[in-house]
Design an enzyme around this catalytic site. Structure first.
Site, PDB file in Angstrom:
ATOM      1  N   ASP A 186      42.245 -38.151  15.256  1.00 49.87           N
ATOM      2  CA  ASP A 186      41.008 -38.897  15.005  1.00 49.87           C
ATOM      3  C   ASP A 186      39.870 -38.386  15.875  1.00 49.87           C
ATOM      4  O   ASP A 186      38.747 -38.163  15.406  1.00 49.87           O
ATOM      5  CB  ASP A 186      41.230 -40.386  15.298  1.00 49.87           C
ATOM      6  CG  ASP A 186      41.952 -41.107  14.177  1.00 49.87           C
ATOM      7  OD1 ASP A 186      41.775 -40.726  13.007  1.00 49.87           O
ATOM      8  OD2 ASP A 186      42.693 -42.055  14.468  1.00 49.87           O
ATOM      9  N   THR A 187      40.158 -38.232  17.154  1.00 49.24           N
ATOM     10  CA  THR A 187      39.112 -37.814  18.084  1.00 49.24           C
ATOM     11  C   THR A 187      38.607 -36.412  17.760  1.00 49.24           C
ATOM     12  O   THR A 187      37.398 -36.154  17.784  1.00 49.24           O
ATOM     13  CB  THR A 187      39.643 -37.866  19.528  1.00 49.24           C
ATOM     14  OG1 THR A 187      40.099 -39.192  19.810  1.00 49.24           O
ATOM     15  CG2 THR A 187      38.556 -37.504  20.516  1.00 49.24           C
TER      16      THR A 187
END
Length: 396
Positions: free
Chosen positions: A168-169
Protein backbone atom coordinates in the site's frame (compact mmCIF):
# COMPACT_ATOMS: atom_id res chain seq x y z
CA UNK A 1 5.96 26.60 3.34
CA UNK A 2 6.95 23.60 1.24
CA UNK A 3 7.60 23.33 -2.51
CA UNK A 4 3.98 22.33 -3.21
CA UNK A 5 2.44 25.43 -1.64
CA UNK A 6 -0.34 26.63 -3.93
CA UNK A 7 -1.18 23.13 -5.19
CA UNK A 8 -4.67 21.99 -4.22
CA UNK A 9 -5.28 18.25 -3.91
CA UNK A 10 -8.65 16.53 -3.55
CA UNK A 11 -8.15 13.21 -1.79
CA UNK A 12 -10.94 10.66 -2.18
CA UNK A 13 -8.90 7.63 -1.24
CA UNK A 14 -9.49 5.63 1.93
CA UNK A 15 -7.41 3.28 4.08
CA UNK A 16 -3.68 3.43 3.23
CA UNK A 17 -2.52 3.59 -0.39
CA UNK A 18 -4.30 6.73 -1.65
CA UNK A 19 -4.10 8.58 1.69
CA UNK A 20 -0.36 7.94 1.93
CA UNK A 21 0.07 9.76 -1.38
CA UNK A 22 -2.02 12.58 0.07
CA UNK A 23 0.12 12.58 3.22
CA UNK A 24 3.24 13.14 1.12
CA UNK A 25 1.56 15.99 -0.76
CA UNK A 26 0.49 17.64 2.50
CA UNK A 27 3.93 17.17 4.05
CA UNK A 28 5.45 19.23 1.25
CA UNK A 29 2.98 22.10 1.41
CA UNK A 30 0.00 21.17 -0.77
CA UNK A 31 -3.50 21.98 0.44
CA UNK A 32 -5.01 18.51 0.73
CA UNK A 33 -8.79 18.43 1.04
CA UNK A 34 -9.79 14.98 2.20
CA UNK A 35 -13.33 14.09 1.15
CA UNK A 36 -14.98 11.56 3.50
CA UNK A 37 -18.43 9.96 3.76
CA UNK A 38 -20.68 11.88 6.18
CA UNK A 39 -21.16 10.29 9.57
CA UNK A 40 -18.42 7.66 9.44
CA UNK A 41 -15.45 9.05 7.55
CA UNK A 42 -12.42 7.12 6.36
CA UNK A 43 -12.08 3.67 7.92
CA UNK A 44 -8.53 4.66 8.88
CA UNK A 45 -10.08 6.66 11.70
CA UNK A 46 -10.71 3.30 13.40
CA UNK A 47 -7.64 1.29 12.36
CA UNK A 48 -4.51 0.57 14.37
CA UNK A 49 -3.54 0.71 18.03
CA UNK A 50 -5.40 2.85 20.54
CA UNK A 51 -3.84 5.44 22.81
CA UNK A 52 -4.41 5.59 26.57
CA UNK A 53 -7.76 7.27 25.96
CA UNK A 54 -8.95 4.59 23.56
CA UNK A 55 -8.43 6.72 20.43
CA UNK A 56 -6.73 5.23 17.34
CA UNK A 57 -3.43 7.01 16.65
CA UNK A 58 -2.67 5.99 13.04
CA UNK A 59 -5.17 8.48 11.66
CA UNK A 60 -3.14 11.34 13.09
CA UNK A 61 -0.14 10.26 11.04
CA UNK A 62 -1.67 9.42 7.65
CA UNK A 63 -4.06 12.42 7.72
CA UNK A 64 -1.60 14.93 9.15
CA UNK A 65 -1.80 18.38 7.63
CA UNK A 66 -5.01 17.63 5.71
CA UNK A 67 -8.46 19.27 5.81
CA UNK A 68 -11.58 17.14 6.22
CA UNK A 69 -14.72 17.73 4.14
CA UNK A 70 -17.71 15.38 4.34
CA UNK A 71 -19.50 14.64 1.08
CA UNK A 72 -21.75 11.79 -0.02
CA UNK A 73 -20.46 10.92 -3.47
CA UNK A 74 -23.24 8.39 -3.99
CA UNK A 75 -25.74 11.22 -4.43
CA UNK A 76 -26.09 13.39 -7.55
CA UNK A 77 -25.79 16.52 -5.42
CA UNK A 78 -22.58 15.26 -3.81
CA UNK A 79 -21.18 14.45 -7.24
CA UNK A 80 -22.00 17.97 -8.44
CA UNK A 81 -20.19 19.47 -5.47
CA UNK A 82 -17.13 17.35 -6.22
CA UNK A 83 -17.13 18.58 -9.81
CA UNK A 84 -17.17 22.12 -8.46
CA UNK A 85 -14.21 21.33 -6.20
CA UNK A 86 -12.35 19.74 -9.11
CA UNK A 87 -12.77 22.95 -11.07
CA UNK A 88 -10.62 24.68 -8.45
CA UNK A 89 -8.11 21.84 -7.92
CA UNK A 90 -4.82 20.69 -9.38
CA UNK A 91 -4.85 17.03 -8.37
CA UNK A 92 -7.39 14.37 -7.47
CA UNK A 93 -6.33 11.15 -5.69
CA UNK A 94 -8.66 8.14 -5.53
CA UNK A 95 -8.23 4.48 -4.70
CA UNK A 96 -11.68 3.00 -5.25
CA UNK A 97 -12.07 -0.19 -7.23
CA UNK A 98 -11.66 0.63 -10.95
CA UNK A 99 -14.95 1.70 -12.50
CA UNK A 100 -16.42 3.22 -9.32
CA UNK A 101 -15.65 6.80 -10.31
CA UNK A 102 -17.09 6.17 -13.78
CA UNK A 103 -20.33 4.84 -12.28
CA UNK A 104 -20.66 8.09 -10.37
CA UNK A 105 -20.03 10.12 -13.51
CA UNK A 106 -16.67 11.17 -12.08
CA UNK A 107 -14.26 9.44 -14.45
CA UNK A 108 -11.36 11.36 -15.91
CA UNK A 109 -13.16 11.92 -19.21
CA UNK A 110 -15.85 13.87 -17.38
CA UNK A 111 -13.67 15.61 -14.82
CA UNK A 112 -11.13 16.75 -17.40
CA UNK A 113 -13.94 18.59 -19.20
CA UNK A 114 -14.46 20.54 -16.00
CA UNK A 115 -10.72 21.11 -15.58
CA UNK A 116 -8.38 20.15 -18.46
CA UNK A 117 -5.38 20.78 -16.18
CA UNK A 118 -6.53 18.19 -13.66
CA UNK A 119 -4.07 15.44 -12.69
CA UNK A 120 -5.88 12.32 -11.49
CA UNK A 121 -3.91 9.74 -9.51
CA UNK A 122 -5.67 6.36 -9.43
CA UNK A 123 -4.43 3.73 -7.00
CA UNK A 124 -5.73 0.15 -7.08
CA UNK A 125 -4.65 -3.39 -6.46
CA UNK A 126 -4.18 -4.49 -10.08
CA UNK A 127 -4.39 -1.32 -12.15
CA UNK A 128 -7.15 0.33 -14.14
CA UNK A 129 -7.25 -2.28 -16.91
CA UNK A 130 -6.36 -5.92 -17.54
CA UNK A 131 -8.25 -9.11 -16.61
CA UNK A 132 -7.66 -8.69 -12.84
CA UNK A 133 -8.58 -5.01 -12.60
CA UNK A 134 -11.95 -5.69 -10.96
CA UNK A 135 -10.53 -7.91 -8.25
CA UNK A 136 -10.39 -6.61 -4.71
CA UNK A 137 -6.71 -5.86 -4.13
CA UNK A 138 -5.41 -5.45 -0.60
CA UNK A 139 -1.66 -5.20 -0.02
CA UNK A 140 -1.39 -8.74 1.35
CA UNK A 141 -2.41 -10.47 -1.88
CA UNK A 142 -0.79 -7.89 -4.16
CA UNK A 143 2.53 -8.27 -2.33
CA UNK A 144 2.27 -11.99 -3.08
CA UNK A 145 1.53 -11.43 -6.76
CA UNK A 146 4.32 -8.86 -7.05
CA UNK A 147 6.88 -11.43 -5.89
CA UNK A 148 7.65 -10.17 -2.39
CA UNK A 149 5.96 -12.90 -0.35
CA UNK A 150 7.61 -15.82 -2.12
CA UNK A 151 11.10 -14.61 -1.19
CA UNK A 152 10.24 -13.49 2.37
CA UNK A 153 11.00 -15.84 5.25
CA UNK A 154 12.84 -19.14 5.65
CA UNK A 155 13.00 -21.96 3.09
CA UNK A 156 11.47 -24.56 5.44
CA UNK A 157 8.44 -22.42 6.34
CA UNK A 158 5.58 -20.67 4.53
CA UNK A 159 6.15 -17.13 3.22
CA UNK A 160 5.95 -14.38 5.82
CA UNK A 161 4.71 -10.84 5.66
CA UNK A 162 6.74 -7.78 6.51
CA UNK A 163 5.10 -6.24 9.58
CA UNK A 164 3.86 -3.25 7.56
CA UNK A 165 1.50 -2.66 4.65
CA UNK A 166 4.47 -2.22 2.36
CA UNK A 167 2.54 -2.69 -0.89
CA UNK A 168 0.00 0.00 0.00
CA UNK A 169 2.68 2.46 1.01
CA UNK A 170 4.77 1.84 -2.10
CA UNK A 171 1.73 2.27 -4.35
CA UNK A 172 1.01 5.56 -2.57
CA UNK A 173 4.63 6.58 -3.00
CA UNK A 174 4.45 5.78 -6.74
CA UNK A 175 1.25 7.82 -7.00
CA UNK A 176 2.95 10.78 -5.33
CA UNK A 177 5.95 10.47 -7.65
CA UNK A 178 3.59 10.27 -10.62
CA UNK A 179 1.82 13.43 -9.48
CA UNK A 180 5.10 15.33 -9.37
CA UNK A 181 6.05 14.10 -12.84
CA UNK A 182 2.60 15.02 -14.16
CA UNK A 183 2.89 18.50 -12.63
CA UNK A 184 6.16 18.97 -14.52
CA UNK A 185 4.48 17.76 -17.74
CA UNK A 186 1.60 20.18 -17.12
CA UNK A 187 4.08 22.99 -16.57
CA UNK A 188 5.36 22.36 -20.10
CA UNK A 189 2.09 21.58 -21.88
CA UNK A 190 -0.72 23.00 -19.75
CA UNK A 191 -2.47 19.63 -19.78
CA UNK A 192 -3.32 17.17 -17.03
CA UNK A 193 -3.25 13.38 -17.22
CA UNK A 194 -4.03 10.13 -15.36
CA UNK A 195 -1.58 8.29 -13.12
CA UNK A 196 -2.26 4.55 -12.79
CA UNK A 197 -0.53 3.16 -9.69
CA UNK A 198 -1.12 -0.56 -9.04
CA UNK A 199 -0.10 -2.14 -5.74
CA UNK A 200 1.25 -5.33 -7.33
CA UNK A 201 3.38 -3.30 -9.75
CA UNK A 202 4.69 -1.10 -6.94
CA UNK A 203 5.92 -4.29 -5.26
CA UNK A 204 7.20 -5.72 -8.54
CA UNK A 205 9.36 -2.64 -9.00
CA UNK A 206 11.26 -3.54 -5.80
CA UNK A 207 12.25 -7.04 -6.90
CA UNK A 208 15.65 -6.16 -8.37
CA UNK A 209 16.75 -8.70 -11.04
CA UNK A 210 14.29 -11.40 -9.95
CA UNK A 211 12.51 -11.59 -13.33
CA UNK A 212 15.68 -11.17 -15.39
CA UNK A 213 17.42 -13.97 -13.47
CA UNK A 214 14.64 -16.37 -14.43
CA UNK A 215 14.41 -15.16 -18.02
CA UNK A 216 18.14 -15.44 -18.64
CA UNK A 217 18.90 -18.69 -16.83
CA UNK A 218 15.77 -20.25 -15.37
CA UNK A 219 16.74 -19.26 -11.83
CA UNK A 220 13.89 -18.76 -9.35
CA UNK A 221 14.95 -16.82 -6.27
CA UNK A 222 13.94 -18.67 -3.10
CA UNK A 223 13.45 -17.74 0.54
CA UNK A 224 16.73 -17.49 2.37
CA UNK A 225 15.90 -16.29 5.87
CA UNK A 226 17.58 -13.19 7.25
CA UNK A 227 20.32 -13.09 4.60
CA UNK A 228 20.52 -12.90 0.82
CA UNK A 229 21.94 -15.85 -1.13
CA UNK A 230 25.55 -15.33 -2.15
CA UNK A 231 25.95 -12.18 -0.03
CA UNK A 232 28.21 -12.85 2.96
CA UNK A 233 28.74 -11.99 5.66
CA UNK A 234 25.51 -10.00 5.83
CA UNK A 235 23.12 -11.32 8.41
CA UNK A 236 21.74 -11.09 11.94
CA UNK A 237 24.10 -12.61 14.49
CA UNK A 238 23.55 -13.57 18.17
CA UNK A 239 25.36 -11.70 20.93
CA UNK A 240 26.53 -12.47 24.46
CA UNK A 241 23.59 -10.56 25.98
CA UNK A 242 20.90 -12.43 23.98
CA UNK A 243 20.38 -9.72 21.39
CA UNK A 244 20.95 -9.79 17.65
CA UNK A 245 23.29 -7.51 15.76
CA UNK A 246 23.07 -6.84 12.03
CA UNK A 247 26.44 -6.89 10.26
CA UNK A 248 27.01 -6.15 6.58
CA UNK A 249 30.61 -6.89 5.62
CA UNK A 250 30.28 -8.48 2.20
CA UNK A 251 32.64 -6.09 0.38
CA UNK A 252 36.29 -7.20 0.28
CA UNK A 253 37.86 -4.29 2.17
CA UNK A 254 35.02 -4.19 4.69
CA UNK A 255 35.38 -7.93 5.30
CA UNK A 256 39.07 -7.38 6.01
CA UNK A 257 38.19 -4.81 8.66
CA UNK A 258 35.65 -7.18 10.23
CA UNK A 259 38.24 -9.94 10.43
CA UNK A 260 40.68 -7.59 12.15
CA UNK A 261 38.13 -6.66 14.82
CA UNK A 262 37.31 -10.35 15.28
CA UNK A 263 40.99 -10.99 15.95
CA UNK A 264 41.16 -13.29 12.93
CA UNK A 265 42.80 -11.29 10.11
CA UNK A 266 43.86 -14.54 8.44
CA UNK A 267 40.23 -15.20 7.39
CA UNK A 268 40.50 -12.39 4.84
CA UNK A 269 43.32 -14.29 3.12
CA UNK A 270 41.66 -17.69 3.31
CA UNK A 271 40.79 -18.82 -0.24
CA UNK A 272 37.30 -19.77 0.99
CA UNK A 273 36.58 -16.13 1.86
CA UNK A 274 39.09 -14.07 -0.12
CA UNK A 275 36.62 -12.51 -2.55
CA UNK A 276 32.90 -11.88 -2.97
CA UNK A 277 32.06 -15.03 -4.90
CA UNK A 278 34.12 -17.27 -2.64
CA UNK A 279 32.33 -15.92 0.41
CA UNK A 280 29.01 -16.52 -1.34
CA UNK A 281 29.87 -20.16 -2.05
CA UNK A 282 30.82 -20.69 1.58
CA UNK A 283 28.13 -18.49 3.09
CA UNK A 284 26.80 -20.88 5.73
CA UNK A 285 30.15 -21.71 7.27
CA UNK A 286 31.27 -18.07 7.17
CA UNK A 287 28.09 -16.93 8.91
CA UNK A 288 28.68 -19.62 11.54
CA UNK A 289 32.25 -18.38 12.03
CA UNK A 290 31.12 -14.77 12.51
CA UNK A 291 28.39 -15.97 14.88
CA UNK A 292 30.93 -17.79 17.02
CA UNK A 293 32.62 -14.46 17.64
CA UNK A 294 29.50 -12.35 18.18
CA UNK A 295 28.20 -14.83 20.80
CA UNK A 296 31.13 -13.90 23.03
CA UNK A 297 30.63 -10.10 22.89
CA UNK A 298 27.76 -7.87 24.14
CA UNK A 299 25.71 -6.22 21.39
CA UNK A 300 26.63 -2.60 22.12
CA UNK A 301 30.32 -3.46 22.27
CA UNK A 302 30.06 -5.06 18.82
CA UNK A 303 28.32 -1.97 17.48
CA UNK A 304 30.94 0.34 18.96
CA UNK A 305 33.94 -1.69 17.77
CA UNK A 306 32.70 -2.32 14.25
CA UNK A 307 31.47 1.26 13.80
CA UNK A 308 34.89 2.52 14.81
CA UNK A 309 36.46 0.16 12.25
CA UNK A 310 34.17 1.28 9.43
CA UNK A 311 32.05 -1.89 9.25
CA UNK A 312 28.28 -1.41 8.71
CA UNK A 313 26.58 -2.62 11.89
CA UNK A 314 23.47 -1.94 13.91
CA UNK A 315 20.65 -3.27 16.03
CA UNK A 316 17.07 -3.97 14.96
CA UNK A 317 15.38 -0.90 16.43
CA UNK A 318 11.96 -0.75 18.00
CA UNK A 319 10.06 2.53 18.33
CA UNK A 320 11.43 2.82 21.87
CA UNK A 321 14.99 2.60 20.53
CA UNK A 322 14.27 5.30 17.98
CA UNK A 323 12.93 7.71 20.59
CA UNK A 324 16.05 7.23 22.71
CA UNK A 325 18.68 7.35 19.96
CA UNK A 326 20.88 10.48 19.82
CA UNK A 327 21.17 10.36 16.02
CA UNK A 328 17.38 10.37 15.62
CA UNK A 329 17.25 13.29 18.04
CA UNK A 330 20.01 15.29 16.34
CA UNK A 331 18.39 14.98 12.91
CA UNK A 332 14.82 15.28 14.26
CA UNK A 333 13.93 12.09 12.44
CA UNK A 334 11.06 11.74 14.90
CA UNK A 335 9.12 14.85 15.91
CA UNK A 336 6.27 15.66 18.24
CA UNK A 337 3.12 17.17 16.74
CA UNK A 338 0.45 18.84 18.85
CA UNK A 339 -3.28 19.03 18.22
CA UNK A 340 -6.22 20.78 19.89
CA UNK A 341 -7.93 17.54 20.96
CA UNK A 342 -4.88 15.94 22.54
CA UNK A 343 -1.35 16.63 23.71
CA UNK A 344 1.59 15.85 21.48
CA UNK A 345 2.13 12.72 19.43
CA UNK A 346 5.52 11.44 18.27
CA UNK A 347 5.77 10.42 14.62
CA UNK A 348 8.25 10.20 11.76
CA UNK A 349 9.30 13.52 10.25
CA UNK A 350 8.98 14.53 6.59
CA UNK A 351 11.36 12.79 4.18
CA UNK A 352 13.29 13.36 1.98
CA UNK A 353 14.91 16.54 3.29
CA UNK A 354 15.12 19.50 0.92
CA UNK A 355 17.70 22.18 1.70
CA UNK A 356 15.86 25.17 0.23
CA UNK A 357 12.19 24.19 0.47
CA UNK A 358 11.75 21.50 3.12
CA UNK A 359 8.42 19.99 4.02
CA UNK A 360 6.80 20.22 7.43
CA UNK A 361 3.97 18.70 9.44
CA UNK A 362 1.18 21.22 9.90
CA UNK A 363 -1.00 19.35 12.35
CA UNK A 364 -2.51 16.04 13.37
CA UNK A 365 -5.31 14.35 11.43
CA UNK A 366 -8.47 16.52 11.38
CA UNK A 367 -11.77 15.77 13.05
CA UNK A 368 -14.41 14.43 10.66
CA UNK A 369 -15.83 17.26 8.56
CA UNK A 370 -14.19 20.02 10.56
CA UNK A 371 -13.35 21.97 7.40
CA UNK A 372 -16.51 21.32 5.38
CA UNK A 373 -18.19 24.69 5.85
CA UNK A 374 -15.02 26.74 5.47
CA UNK A 375 -13.86 24.93 2.29
CA UNK A 376 -17.26 25.00 0.57
CA UNK A 377 -17.89 28.62 1.48
CA UNK A 378 -14.45 30.04 0.71
CA UNK A 379 -13.74 27.87 -2.35
CA UNK A 380 -17.19 27.54 -3.91
CA UNK A 381 -19.07 30.48 -2.38
CA UNK A 382 -21.80 28.47 -0.64
CA UNK A 383 -23.69 30.49 1.96
CA UNK A 384 -24.79 29.31 5.41
CA UNK A 385 -28.36 28.57 4.33
CA UNK A 386 -27.20 26.37 1.45
CA UNK A 387 -24.81 24.50 3.72
CA UNK A 388 -27.53 23.94 6.30
CA UNK A 389 -29.90 22.48 3.69
CA UNK A 390 -27.22 20.13 2.35
CA UNK A 391 -26.47 18.97 5.87
CA UNK A 392 -30.15 18.26 6.49
CA UNK A 393 -30.27 16.10 3.35
CA UNK A 394 -27.14 14.20 4.43
CA UNK A 395 -25.09 15.40 1.46
CA UNK A 396 -22.37 16.84 3.69
Amino acid sequence: MGPLKGIRVIELGQLIAGPFAGQMMADFGAEVIKVEPPGKGDAMRQWGRLDANGTPVWWNVIARGKRSVTLDLRTPEGQDILRDLVGEADVLIENFRPGTMERWGLGYDNLSKVNPRLIMARVSGYGQDGPYSQRAGFASVCEAMGGLRYVSGYPDRPPVRVGLSLGDTMAGFNAALGILLALEHRHKTGKGQVIDSAIYEAVLSLTEALVAEYDSGGHIRERFGSALPGIAPSNAYPTADDKEVIIGANQDTVFQRLCAVMGAPELAEDERYADHRARGRNQAELDARVGEWTRTVPAQQIVDQLSEAGVPVGLAYTAADMLNDPHFAARESVVRVSGPERGSLAMQNVFPRLSASPGSIRGLGPELGEDTDEVLSSTLGYDDATLAKMRERGVI
